[in-house]
Design a protein around this motif. Structure first.
Motif, PDB file in Angstrom:
ATOM      1  N   VAL A 116      54.948  56.269  36.121  1.00 32.60           N
ATOM      2  CA  VAL A 116      55.399  55.006  36.706  1.00 32.60           C
ATOM      3  C   VAL A 116      56.667  55.208  37.514  1.00 32.60           C
ATOM      4  O   VAL A 116      56.810  54.708  38.639  1.00 32.60           O
ATOM      5  CB  VAL A 116      55.605  53.949  35.595  1.00 32.60           C
ATOM      6  CG1 VAL A 116      56.403  52.763  36.115  1.00 32.60           C
ATOM      7  CG2 VAL A 116      54.266  53.477  35.056  1.00 32.60           C
ATOM      8  N   LEU A 117      57.616  55.962  36.965  1.00 31.47           N
ATOM      9  CA  LEU A 117      58.881  56.200  37.671  1.00 31.47           C
ATOM     10  C   LEU A 117      58.686  57.082  38.901  1.00 31.47           C
ATOM     11  O   LEU A 117      59.398  56.926  39.901  1.00 31.47           O
ATOM     12  CB  LEU A 117      59.882  56.854  36.727  1.00 31.47           C
ATOM     13  CG  LEU A 117      60.460  55.959  35.625  1.00 31.47           C
ATOM     14  CD1 LEU A 117      61.308  56.776  34.668  1.00 31.47           C
ATOM     15  CD2 LEU A 117      61.290  54.830  36.236  1.00 31.47           C
ATOM     16  N   ALA A 118      57.731  58.003  38.849  1.00 34.63           N
ATOM     17  CA  ALA A 118      57.528  58.933  39.959  1.00 34.63           C
ATOM     18  C   ALA A 118      56.649  58.368  41.064  1.00 34.63           C
ATOM     19  O   ALA A 118      56.632  58.910  42.169  1.00 34.63           O
ATOM     20  CB  ALA A 118      56.914  60.238  39.439  1.00 34.63           C
ATOM     21  N   SER A 119      55.924  57.294  40.790  1.00 29.60           N
ATOM     22  CA  SER A 119      54.953  56.770  41.766  1.00 29.60           C
ATOM     23  C   SER A 119      55.663  56.089  42.928  1.00 29.60           C
ATOM     24  O   SER A 119      56.554  55.257  42.729  1.00 29.60           O
ATOM     25  CB  SER A 119      54.000  55.776  41.089  1.00 29.60           C
ATOM     26  OG  SER A 119      53.248  56.400  40.081  1.00 29.60           O
TER      27      SER A 119
ATOM     28  N   LEU B 251      61.774  51.635  26.406  1.00 31.22           N
ATOM     29  CA  LEU B 251      62.000  52.481  27.585  1.00 31.22           C
ATOM     30  C   LEU B 251      60.872  52.333  28.610  1.00 31.22           C
ATOM     31  O   LEU B 251      61.119  52.358  29.817  1.00 31.22           O
ATOM     32  CB  LEU B 251      62.138  53.945  27.158  1.00 31.22           C
ATOM     33  CG  LEU B 251      63.427  54.316  26.420  1.00 31.22           C
ATOM     34  CD1 LEU B 251      63.423  55.806  26.083  1.00 31.22           C
ATOM     35  CD2 LEU B 251      64.658  53.965  27.249  1.00 31.22           C
ATOM     36  N   SER B 252      59.637  52.189  28.141  1.00 29.37           N
ATOM     37  CA  SER B 252      58.531  52.005  29.087  1.00 29.37           C
ATOM     38  C   SER B 252      58.684  50.699  29.850  1.00 29.37           C
ATOM     39  O   SER B 252      58.356  50.622  31.042  1.00 29.37           O
ATOM     40  CB  SER B 252      57.190  52.050  28.348  1.00 29.37           C
ATOM     41  OG  SER B 252      57.076  50.973  27.426  1.00 29.37           O
ATOM     42  N   GLY B 253      59.187  49.663  29.183  1.00 31.55           N
ATOM     43  CA  GLY B 253      59.445  48.404  29.872  1.00 31.55           C
ATOM     44  C   GLY B 253      60.555  48.534  30.901  1.00 31.55           C
ATOM     45  O   GLY B 253      60.452  47.984  32.007  1.00 31.55           O
ATOM     46  N   VAL B 254      61.612  49.252  30.555  1.00 30.90           N
ATOM     47  CA  VAL B 254      62.710  49.476  31.511  1.00 30.90           C
ATOM     48  C   VAL B 254      62.220  50.278  32.711  1.00 30.90           C
ATOM     49  O   VAL B 254      62.563  49.975  33.865  1.00 30.90           O
ATOM     50  CB  VAL B 254      63.881  50.200  30.812  1.00 30.90           C
ATOM     51  CG1 VAL B 254      64.953  50.590  31.824  1.00 30.90           C
ATOM     52  CG2 VAL B 254      64.478  49.315  29.727  1.00 30.90           C
ATOM     53  N   ALA B 255      61.396  51.293  32.443  1.00 24.80           N
ATOM     54  CA  ALA B 255      60.867  52.104  33.543  1.00 24.80           C
ATOM     55  C   ALA B 255      59.999  51.257  34.472  1.00 24.80           C
ATOM     56  O   ALA B 255      60.071  51.384  35.700  1.00 24.80           O
ATOM     57  CB  ALA B 255      60.055  53.276  32.977  1.00 24.80           C
ATOM     58  N   ALA B 256      59.166  50.382  33.893  1.00 28.60           N
ATOM     59  CA  ALA B 256      58.334  49.504  34.727  1.00 28.60           C
ATOM     60  C   ALA B 256      59.193  48.572  35.566  1.00 28.60           C
ATOM     61  O   ALA B 256      58.897  48.325  36.744  1.00 28.60           O
ATOM     62  CB  ALA B 256      57.387  48.702  33.833  1.00 28.60           C
ATOM     63  N   LEU B 257      60.278  48.062  34.987  1.00 34.10           N
ATOM     64  CA  LEU B 257      61.175  47.176  35.737  1.00 34.10           C
ATOM     65  C   LEU B 257      61.833  47.915  36.893  1.00 34.10           C
ATOM     66  O   LEU B 257      61.908  47.398  38.016  1.00 34.10           O
ATOM     67  CB  LEU B 257      62.236  46.608  34.784  1.00 34.10           C
ATOM     68  CG  LEU B 257      63.281  45.696  35.422  1.00 34.10           C
ATOM     69  CD1 LEU B 257      62.623  44.467  36.020  1.00 34.10           C
ATOM     70  CD2 LEU B 257      64.339  45.300  34.393  1.00 34.10           C
TER      71      LEU B 257
END
Length: 541
Positions: A298-301, A449-455
């Motif tokens: 998600v972060l790299a996309s 952390l997955s929620g923060v990354a998505a945000l």
């Protein structure tokens, strides 16, 4: 469930099957007629699924067993409806309705037999949710896969063809593993009826039980491939991002099919007895790895399609982690998260195409390059300068913001409520009332952390899309395209407003699953119609 309502159990399978058969006799040039037949079928599915859902959510005993051919289990084919399957049927119908309406703008005309494959996909998915034996689960799984092959390749372009061929190869391997697993289970237990299998497993000798568990493990891998667990998930982001928008929208339910089957088999076959807890550690570790992999993706996309594909992995990984810890209070929140994330991701896939219409090819890559080398527009704003956002971009921006809030789990929408329910149960403030272990703390940290990354990822992409200095054109969006997206997002709003009744339904569903004897007794004691039984040669008074 008696009378006419009892026969509705088979309707989610029969309706799309009959629609697919009718569609084959309609010429491909008669697009409107084919679309109307397909839409009518899906609307009927929504109505039937809603009625079944209301029946299961009401104060009634567990009677949702349908004996096909009027043969008693375990000898005949049996369909079973409970709270979990009713919920998944309604979710599938709603997602299918939105995707089908969206496709009528243009996608259903870019290839042959789109509506036929769409109906067969629904038949396979609904059959998998309803079936009460592993053999017919394999049959419906194959029907669903065959239809999904054609839908993924629907359209044109080398990227779609390449991703489609990879998708076919991976899922053919999954089907082979499915068949091997089912064979091992039948060879050791002597039955494939789920209720009968659940009753026989505790009596299996220890040496044969090891072979049975090996078969269950192989069978589980087949569905973990479909669910997208790491390291079996590398095909998923590419395939989903390459599919056409309405196909990707309806594919959002397919990964949840894998989760459903794993949850069903664990709670029914391995909840109690000598094999209790079988596979839980594997699911926990695999779920953690999947969330980590999906979060990094998600972060790299940079492309929206890849971002949505990795969001599917984060959703699947979160659900697999919850299955691994095997706690009822957490599982209730996970079911709400399953519904919310499916609606969100389906809407997001369709929204992506609308948003990208206003961007030049390579605009995202060019924006990243300019930021990296400091070549972004640094001119100071002058008095009177400003940006006017057309109505179309405003609507798309609101829908994009809603998707960002839901994927990241921010308040006040259903994504936050679902994650809050899971986290509160994990931390001991829910029904379990015990301090969390190290594994549970790991899950808590990963969910946050997955929620923060998505945000972060959604904010970054949103700024580049709606406020980038690179000029783009306002996309031409039809009402028939934006309404399905708004419809799915409005369902998450309904889920937010009705969070109390929704969580009560999830709690009841989990408690029912945790008592497999209810399922077993309902299937074994299903009534065979006397007169029909006599005509079939089953005997009678």
């Amino acid at each position: 469930m008696n009378g006419w309502a009892h026969h509705l159990i088979i309707a989610p399978i029969l309706v799309p099957l009959l629609a697919a058969a009718v569609l084959l006799f309609i010429d491909e040039r008669q697009r409107v007629a084919k679309a109307m037949v397909s839409l009518t079928s899906v609307v009927i599915l929504v109505c039937v699924s809603f009625v079944l859902f209301r029946i299961e959510s009401g104060p009634s005993d567990f009677e949702g067993v349908y004996l096909l051919g009027n043969w008693a289990a375990p000898f005949g084919i049996v369909l079973v409806l409970d709270g979990l399957s009713a919920m998944m049927l309604l979710l599938t119908a709603l997602v299918a309705l939105a995707s089908l309406v969206y496709s009528m703008a243009r996608w259903h005309t870019v290839g042959a037999h789109f509506h036929t494959m769409f109906q067969l996909l629904l038949m396979g998915v609904d059959g998998a949710f309803l079936t009460g034996d592993l053999f017919n689960l394999f049959v419906f799984f194959e029907v669903m896969l065959a239809a999904s092959y054609g839908l993924l390749l629907h359209g044109s372009g080398p990227l779609r063809v390449k991703a489609g061929l990879h998708y076919i190869a991976v899922n053919l391997a999954a089907a082979l593993l499915f068949l091997i697993g089912v064979s091992l289970i039948y060879g050791t237990a002597g039955t494939l009826n789920m209720a009968d299998l659940a009753a026989r497993i505790p009596q299996i000798e220890p040496d044969r039980r090891m072979l049975m568990e090996a078969g269950a493990g192989v069978l589980g891998i087949a569905f973990l491939i479909k669910a997208g667990m790491w390291p079996l998930c590398f095909w998923l982001p590419t395939a989903y991002s390459a599919a056409s928008a309405p196909v990707a929208g309806v594919f959002a339910i397919l990964s949840k099919l894998g989760i459903y089957v794993i949850l069903r088999l664990i709670m029914l076959l391995f909840e109690t007895g000598p094999s209790a807890g079988f596979g839980s550690t594997f699911l926990l570790i695999g779920g953690i790895a999947t969330v980590v992999f999906g979060t990094i993706g998600v972060l790299a996309s940079q492309a929206l399609g890849r971002l949505a594909g990795y969001s599917v992995l984060v959703s699947s990984g979160t659900l697999l982690m919850v299955l691994g810890i095997n706690d009822g209070a957490v599982s209730s929140g996970a079911l709400l998260y399953l519904v919310s994330s499916t609606l969100t991701i389906s809407a997001f896939f369709m929204l992506i195409e609308l948003v990208e219409r206003g961007q030049d090819a390579g605009a995202s890559v060019l924006t990243v390059t300019m930021e990296a080398y400091g070549d972004a527009d640094d001119d100071e704003p002058q008095e009177g300068d400003g940006v006017t956002m057309p109505g179309t971009m405003a609507i798309l921006g609101i829908c994009f913001a809603a998707c960002a809030i839901l994927l990241s789990g921010l308040p006040p929408l259903s994504g936050f409520i679902a994650k809050f329910a899971m986290l509160s149960a994990m931390m001991g403030t829910g029904a379990i009332g015990v301090p969390p272990t190290a594994a549970v703390w790991t899950l808590i940290v990963l969910v946050i952390l997955s929620g923060v990354a998505a945000l972060i990822a959604m904010t970054r992409v949103g700024i580049r899309t709606f406020w980038s200095s690179i000029e783009g054109t306002v996309p031409r969006v039809l009402v028939i395209e934006i309404v399905p997206v708004m419809f799915l997002l409005s369902l998450t709003l309904v889920l937010t407003v009705q969070a109390g009744p929704a969580m009560q339904y999830m709690d009841t569903t989990i408690r029912t699953l945790a008592s497999p004897e209810n399922y077993i007794n309902a299937v074994r004691n299903a009534t065979v119609l006397k007169g029909v039984a006599d005509s079939n040669g089953q005997g009678g008074d």
